[in-house]
Design an enzyme around this catalytic site. Structure first.
Site, mmCIF file in Angstrom:
data_model
loop_
_atom_site.group_PDB
_atom_site.id
_atom_site.type_symbol
_atom_site.label_atom_id
_atom_site.label_comp_id
_atom_site.label_asym_id
_atom_site.label_seq_id
_atom_site.Cartn_x
_atom_site.Cartn_y
_atom_site.Cartn_z
ATOM 1 N N GLY A 72 1.054 -1.075 0.344
ATOM 2 C CA GLY A 72 0.165 0.244 -0.037
ATOM 3 C C GLY A 72 1.369 1.360 -0.030
ATOM 4 O O GLY A 72 2.382 1.641 0.226
ATOM 5 N N GLY A 120 0.207 -5.240 0.839
ATOM 6 C CA GLY A 120 -0.333 -5.310 -0.096
ATOM 7 C C GLY A 120 -0.172 -6.208 -1.685
ATOM 8 O O GLY A 120 -1.449 -6.604 -2.133
ATOM 9 N N GLU A 143 6.587 -5.476 7.600
ATOM 10 C CA GLU A 143 5.528 -4.789 8.629
ATOM 11 C C GLU A 143 6.420 -5.113 10.237
ATOM 12 O O GLU A 143 5.580 -3.116 10.586
ATOM 13 C CB GLU A 143 3.961 -5.569 8.208
ATOM 14 N N ASP A 151 -0.503 -8.123 7.134
ATOM 15 C CA ASP A 151 -2.015 -8.301 7.090
ATOM 16 C C ASP A 151 -2.164 -9.047 5.576
ATOM 17 O O ASP A 151 -1.074 -9.885 5.298
ATOM 18 C CB ASP A 151 -1.942 -6.907 7.290
#
Length: 357
Positions: A72, A120, A143, A151
């Site tokens: 992202g 992402g 992350e 995620d």
């Protein structure tokens, strides 16, 4: 959200070529990092291809030679979060729903994981039915180094592979080559990047078909990747990362004298202590979860903790904004991370992502 000089360009190119529906991420200067508009473009394209009876297979790829997708647009999330905007939560909600849709898509979904695939980018590829890596693939879930956690369903797909490889990948953020991505169960085939155009033509020439026919078309281009590096330390990873607390993992590593253990300890000590604890707990919950949606729901709830945390903003500052690579984590060490610090990450969201029906 944060705007860039690329704003006037078409960031998602959607094309039809014979039986192939092709989605191309088109932000090569930003390593094809995702924006909310791009997530919506992909979802709309999948709508169109799903209803088109002449489309047999969907292919997603990234423009440029450096990366499929680096994740992202984290700078945009940082700026919006600092401003108190709800835009980051809106982005993640639609992104996570897209991840779930990819996993249950009724047509073959081919992901060409060429170059950098992070965060992402993993969510757009790992959930697909046919996942292809190349000699240029560099896969990571980094992350914990920015005060976040893996995620996009990471607590699902990192807990479905062999042994504790997923735990190692999630906690360390280690960059993997093609062979290691396949070993970890995150990709299916290795195809040389130079074969991409021919592969595209082969898929476009398919008639109405199922996953087996798509797999057979891909198989004609498959080659062996370079030898895995994780395979050499597989037993160590399984033995040292089998514990349910970070403290136990650290203690096990400290008892070892191997180069792998020493390097891994050094890596973990650079990560956010809070993120390490949150990540491992999410992974262990994921192991016993019944569905990808359940994991995504839990990851979405944890965003409340992210947006209120010191470590996320500090991690992005150190990695993306000031680029000093010297984050000052709070809490500064594992021994002072409390249950109260972790509570915001494990409080169910009042607005679920998915219908309970």
């Amino acid at each position: 959200m944060h705007s860039t000089p690329e704003a006037s360009e078409k960031r998602t190119i959607v094309e039809r070529n014979g039986a192939l529906g092709h989605i191309r991420l088109n932000r090569p200067k930003a390593l094809n990092s995702l924006t909310l508009d791009m997530v919506r473009d992909i979802d709309e394209a999948m709508d169109r291809f799903e209803s088109d009876h002449d489309i047999a297979v969907v292919l997603i790829s990234g423009e440029g030679e450096r990366g499929f997708c680096a994740g992202g647009d984290i700078r945009a999330v940082y700026d919006a979060g600092r401003a108190g905007s709800a835009a980051p939560i809106d982005f993640w909600a639609e992104e996570y729903r897209l991840n779930a849709r990819i996993a249950r898509y009724p047509k073959a979904y081919v992901a060409f994981m060429d170059g950098i695939v992070m965060g992402g980018g993993a969510g757009l590829t790992v959930h697909g039915s046919h996942r292809i890596v190349t000699e240029r693939t560099r896969f990571a879930m980094p992350e914990t180094g920015i005060g976040f956690y893996p995620d996009v369903g990471g607590s699902w797909f990192l807990t479905r592979g062999p042994g504790e490889l997923g735990t190692y990948i999630a906690l360390t953020g280690e960059i993997l080559g093609a062979g290691d991505v396949i070993l970890a169960g995150l990709a299916d085939h290795h195809v040389p990047s130079e074969c991409f155009a021919d592969l595209t033509d082969e898929l476009a020439g398919l008639s109405q078909c199922g996953a087996a026919e798509v797999g057979a078309a891909i198989a004609t281009f498959v080659t062996e990747p370079v030898p895995c590096t994780l395979a050499l330390v597989r037993d160590e990873i399984d033995r040292l990362f089998r514990f349910d607390t970070i403290e136990e993992i650290i203690a096990a590593l400290e008892e070892e004298s191997s180069d792998f253990a020493l390097k891994t300890l050094e890596t973990l000590h650079r990560k956010s202590p809070l993120s390490l604890k949150v990540t491992l707990r999410l992974l262990r919950f994921g192991t016993s979860s019944a569905s990808l949606e359940e994991c995504l729901e839990r990851e979405f709830s944890a965003l409340t903790g992210v947006m209120k945390s010191h470590d996320f903003y500090e991690g992005v500052r150190a990695a993306v904004i000031d680029k000093d690579r010297n984050p000052k984590w709070q809490p500064a060490s594992l021994d002072v991370v409390t249950e109260a610090d972790m509570e915001p990450y494990f409080t169910p969201s009042p607005q679920p992502l998915f219908s309970e029906s």
